[in-house]
Structure formats: C-alpha cells, structure tokens
Motif scaffolding. Structure first.
Motif, PDB file in Angstrom:
ATOM      1  N   VAL A   8       0.903  -1.260   0.056  1.00  0.00           N
ATOM      2  CA  VAL A   8       0.120   0.125   0.024  1.00  0.00           C
ATOM      3  C   VAL A   8       0.784   1.293   0.044  1.00  0.00           C
ATOM      4  CG1 VAL A   8      -1.685   1.529   1.181  1.00  0.00           C
ATOM      5  CG2 VAL A   8      -1.769  -1.072   1.200  1.00  0.00           C
ATOM      6  N   MET A   9       1.892   1.209   0.697  1.00  0.00           N
ATOM      7  CA  MET A   9       2.860   2.459   1.028  1.00  0.00           C
ATOM      8  C   MET A   9       3.710   2.541  -0.181  1.00  0.00           C
ATOM      9  SD  MET A   9       3.643   1.939   5.171  1.00  0.00           S
ATOM     10  CE  MET A   9       4.914   3.281   4.950  1.00  0.00           C
ATOM     11  N   ILE A  10       4.095   1.609  -1.012  1.00  0.00           N
ATOM     12  CA  ILE A  10       4.810   1.436  -2.231  1.00  0.00           C
ATOM     13  C   ILE A  10       3.892   2.090  -3.408  1.00  0.00           C
ATOM     14  CG2 ILE A  10       6.112   0.185  -3.905  1.00  0.00           C
ATOM     15  CD1 ILE A  10       6.927  -1.619  -1.499  1.00  0.00           C
ATOM     16  N   VAL A  11       2.944   1.787  -3.552  1.00  0.00           N
ATOM     17  CA  VAL A  11       1.878   2.327  -4.206  1.00  0.00           C
ATOM     18  C   VAL A  11       1.594   3.946  -4.337  1.00  0.00           C
ATOM     19  CG1 VAL A  11      -0.606   2.553  -5.373  1.00  0.00           C
ATOM     20  CG2 VAL A  11       0.629   0.030  -4.936  1.00  0.00           C
ATOM     21  N   ALA A  12       1.288   4.286  -2.896  1.00  0.00           N
ATOM     22  CA  ALA A  12       1.317   5.664  -2.548  1.00  0.00           C
ATOM     23  C   ALA A  12       2.716   6.268  -3.011  1.00  0.00           C
ATOM     24  CB  ALA A  12       0.860   5.671  -1.383  1.00  0.00           C
ATOM     25  N   VAL A  13       3.699   5.897  -2.579  1.00  0.00           N
ATOM     26  CA  VAL A  13       5.081   6.671  -2.904  1.00  0.00           C
ATOM     27  C   VAL A  13       5.325   6.616  -4.384  1.00  0.00           C
ATOM     28  CG1 VAL A  13       7.363   6.295  -2.820  1.00  0.00           C
ATOM     29  CG2 VAL A  13       6.078   6.409  -0.634  1.00  0.00           C
ATOM     30  N   SER A  14       5.185   5.764  -5.180  1.00  0.00           N
ATOM     31  CA  SER A  14       5.582   5.602  -6.444  1.00  0.00           C
ATOM     32  C   SER A  14       4.726   6.044  -7.320  1.00  0.00           C
ATOM     33  CB  SER A  14       5.703   4.245  -7.151  1.00  0.00           C
ATOM     34  OG  SER A  14       4.677   3.425  -6.903  1.00  0.00           O
ATOM     35  N   SER A  15       3.402   6.455  -6.906  1.00  0.00           N
ATOM     36  CA  SER A  15       2.471   7.041  -7.836  1.00  0.00           C
ATOM     37  C   SER A  15       2.672   8.630  -7.580  1.00  0.00           C
ATOM     38  CB  SER A  15       1.065   6.828  -7.176  1.00  0.00           C
ATOM     39  OG  SER A  15       0.729   7.516  -6.117  1.00  0.00           O
ATOM     40  N   ARG A  16       3.321   8.967  -6.497  1.00  0.00           N
ATOM     41  CA  ARG A  16       3.714  10.529  -6.521  1.00  0.00           C
ATOM     42  C   ARG A  16       4.974  10.806  -6.823  1.00  0.00           C
ATOM     43  NH1 ARG A  16       0.228   9.066  -1.706  1.00  0.00           N
ATOM     44  NH2 ARG A  16      -1.857   9.806  -2.398  1.00  0.00           N
ATOM     45  N   ALA A 143      11.710  -9.042  -4.203  1.00  0.00           N
ATOM     46  CA  ALA A 143      11.966  -7.949  -4.943  1.00  0.00           C
ATOM     47  C   ALA A 143      10.991  -7.729  -6.336  1.00  0.00           C
ATOM     48  CB  ALA A 143      13.394  -8.173  -5.361  1.00  0.00           C
ATOM     49  N   SER A 144      10.696  -8.953  -6.831  1.00  0.00           N
ATOM     50  CA  SER A 144       9.723  -8.813  -8.035  1.00  0.00           C
ATOM     51  C   SER A 144       8.697  -8.390  -7.579  1.00  0.00           C
ATOM     52  CB  SER A 144       9.689 -10.294  -8.626  1.00  0.00           C
ATOM     53  OG  SER A 144       8.964 -11.276  -7.724  1.00  0.00           O
ATOM     54  N   TRP A 145       7.848  -8.932  -6.526  1.00  0.00           N
ATOM     55  CA  TRP A 145       6.654  -8.395  -6.247  1.00  0.00           C
ATOM     56  C   TRP A 145       6.605  -6.942  -5.779  1.00  0.00           C
ATOM     57  CZ3 TRP A 145       1.897  -8.675  -6.349  1.00  0.00           C
ATOM     58  CH2 TRP A 145       1.007  -8.085  -5.610  1.00  0.00           C
ATOM     59  N   GLN A 146       7.585  -6.489  -5.084  1.00  0.00           N
ATOM     60  CA  GLN A 146       7.802  -5.035  -4.557  1.00  0.00           C
ATOM     61  C   GLN A 146       7.837  -3.863  -5.960  1.00  0.00           C
ATOM     62  OE1 GLN A 146       6.698  -4.612  -1.772  1.00  0.00           O
ATOM     63  NE2 GLN A 146       7.104  -6.465  -0.811  1.00  0.00           N
ATOM     64  N   VAL A 147       8.698  -4.632  -6.910  1.00  0.00           N
ATOM     65  CA  VAL A 147       8.891  -3.807  -8.012  1.00  0.00           C
ATOM     66  C   VAL A 147       7.612  -3.745  -8.951  1.00  0.00           C
ATOM     67  CG1 VAL A 147      10.380  -3.750 -10.083  1.00  0.00           C
ATOM     68  CG2 VAL A 147      11.520  -3.992  -8.127  1.00  0.00           C
ATOM     69  N   PHE A 148       6.856  -4.926  -8.997  1.00  0.00           N
ATOM     70  CA  PHE A 148       5.509  -4.907  -9.811  1.00  0.00           C
ATOM     71  C   PHE A 148       4.683  -3.780  -8.952  1.00  0.00           C
ATOM     72  CE2 PHE A 148       1.247  -6.606  -9.463  1.00  0.00           C
ATOM     73  CZ  PHE A 148       0.895  -6.325 -11.041  1.00  0.00           C
ATOM     74  N   VAL A 149       4.729  -3.668  -7.740  1.00  0.00           N
ATOM     75  CA  VAL A 149       3.659  -3.046  -6.959  1.00  0.00           C
ATOM     76  C   VAL A 149       4.087  -1.352  -7.243  1.00  0.00           C
ATOM     77  CG1 VAL A 149       3.269  -2.146  -4.660  1.00  0.00           C
ATOM     78  CG2 VAL A 149       3.039  -4.584  -5.242  1.00  0.00           C
ATOM     79  N   ALA A 150       5.398  -1.209  -7.308  1.00  0.00           N
ATOM     80  CA  ALA A 150       5.657   0.158  -7.789  1.00  0.00           C
ATOM     81  C   ALA A 150       5.477   0.395  -9.095  1.00  0.00           C
ATOM     82  CB  ALA A 150       7.414   0.173  -7.615  1.00  0.00           C
ATOM     83  N   SER A 151       5.419  -0.468  -9.954  1.00  0.00           N
ATOM     84  CA  SER A 151       4.824  -0.255 -11.284  1.00  0.00           C
ATOM     85  C   SER A 151       3.230   0.100 -11.342  1.00  0.00           C
ATOM     86  CB  SER A 151       5.094  -1.457 -12.377  1.00  0.00           C
ATOM     87  OG  SER A 151       6.750  -1.748 -12.361  1.00  0.00           O
ATOM     88  N   VAL A 152       2.668  -0.696 -10.455  1.00  0.00           N
ATOM     89  CA  VAL A 152       1.265  -0.310 -10.441  1.00  0.00           C
ATOM     90  C   VAL A 152       1.103   1.005  -9.990  1.00  0.00           C
ATOM     91  CG1 VAL A 152      -1.020  -1.175  -8.918  1.00  0.00           C
ATOM     92  CG2 VAL A 152       0.497  -2.855 -10.150  1.00  0.00           C
ATOM     93  N   GLY A 153       1.962   1.475  -9.013  1.00  0.00           N
ATOM     94  CA  GLY A 153       1.570   2.826  -8.412  1.00  0.00           C
ATOM     95  C   GLY A 153       1.978   3.824  -9.430  1.00  0.00           C
ATOM     96  N   VAL A 154       3.015   3.773 -10.243  1.00  0.00           N
ATOM     97  CA  VAL A 154       3.327   4.711 -11.433  1.00  0.00           C
ATOM     98  C   VAL A 154       2.097   4.835 -12.285  1.00  0.00           C
ATOM     99  CG1 VAL A 154       4.737   5.043 -13.384  1.00  0.00           C
ATOM    100  CG2 VAL A 154       5.850   4.377 -11.032  1.00  0.00           C
TER     101      VAL A 154
END
Length: 186
Positions: A8-16, A143-154
């Motif tokens: 949840v937090m990674i999506v928020a950070v990467s989206s902004r 790492a693969s999951w977290q990077v995927f989550v960051a991509s969703v956030g972007v």
C-alpha cells in the motif's frame, strides 16, 4: 513477507514520485526480507528463542510506529496542496530504500515468518548451497513483487496525484496501515 502494508505504501510513494523511487522502496523491503531469510537459515531457532521474551515489546513498538505513519498519511491526505509545492519532493530513491528497509526491519512478523518456515520444517535446508538458494529465492520473490507494486503505483499516478485521488488513496492507505498495525492486537 511483511504482508499488504508495504505494498500500500509503495503504491502511494511510486504514484507520487517515480518508478525509480518506488522500486527503491520495494527493494528496501526485499533487502530486509533477504537478510531475515539469511538469519532464519543461519540461526533460526536461536533468534526465535532470543526474540520470544521481547516479542510483545517489539509488537507494541511496531504498532506504535505504524499507527504514527497511518496518522501522518491521513493528515497529509487532507492537507491542501500549495501551487508552489512539489509533492513528496523529499523522496529520493536512497531515502525510500532506507525508510522502507527500516519499516520492514522493525516488523517482528518478518523475522518470525522466516524463522517459522525454517524451524517449522516447511522448507528442508540441507547444507550451505540450499541455504544460499533459499535466501536468494526469498529476496528475488520479494523484489519482483515489490517492483511490480511500484509499477502499479506509477500506472495509477495521474489519477492518484489529483486532489480527489490523493484524498481517496490517502484515506484508504491510512485505514489499511492502521488496520494492519492493529491486526496483531485484535
């Protein structure tokens, strides 16, 4: 290994911010996951016994920190954005990595998760090579999951950066963080 909260937090950070900053945050989580996997392989039983007497204190500290993060997230969701302000400008990849590594490191569920896998016999590790492969696989999966989550956030960035999106995701993120923080106490 630490559940939904970092996602949840990674999506928020990467989206902004940017994919690079969000990915760095995710790699902070994965770095600790890998380190805790190594600790579990090398000294799982000893670490579990060492942490057992202070597990309630560790849980209380992690709950307090996560509730503080939830509160700040909620406050920032309703704070009016000034025209001359760049949202989350202070988030650099290094700061994101360090912050998310710290959040993951104080979460006793992470080390207990890996210790339970090794101690509980879910994974049979015979020798140093298998231990190394387990640690590498734990890091790679995280790492693969977290990077995927960051991509969703972007991908959600444009909508999430609008005032309505910022408020909506801020409230949802704050509630998710608070619920997940209190989950061990419920």
């Amino acid at each position: 290994a630490t559940g939904k909260l970092p996602a949840v937090m990674i999506v928020a950070v990467s989206s902004r911010t940017s994919w690079r900053t969000g990915a760095a945050a995710g790699l902070g989580v994965a770095s600790v996951d890998g380190a805790y996997a190594a600790v579990a392989v090398l000294a799982g039983t000893a670490v579990a016994r060492l942490l057992e007497p202070i597990s309630s204190t560790l849980t209380a500290v992690s709950v307090a920190v996560l509730l503080a993060i939830a509160g700040l997230t909620l406050v920032h969701a309703f704070r009016p954005e000034r025209a001359d302000e760049e949202p989350l400008r202070a988030w650099t990849p290094l700061r994101a990595w360090a912050t998310f590594a710290a959040i993951t490191a104080i979460n006793p569920a992470t080390v207990l998760y890996f210790a339970a896998i090794v101690i509980g016999g879910t994974v049979k590790i015979h020798g140093p090579l298998e231990g190394f492969v387990f640690v590498l696989a734990a890091f790679a999966a995280s790492a693969s999951w977290q990077v995927f989550v960051a991509s969703v956030g972007v991908g959600l960035g444009t909508w999430m950066s609008s005032p309505r999106g910022r408020r909506t995701t801020g409230v949802v993120a704050a509630l998710a963080i608070a619920v997940l923080a209190l989950k061990p106490r419920l």
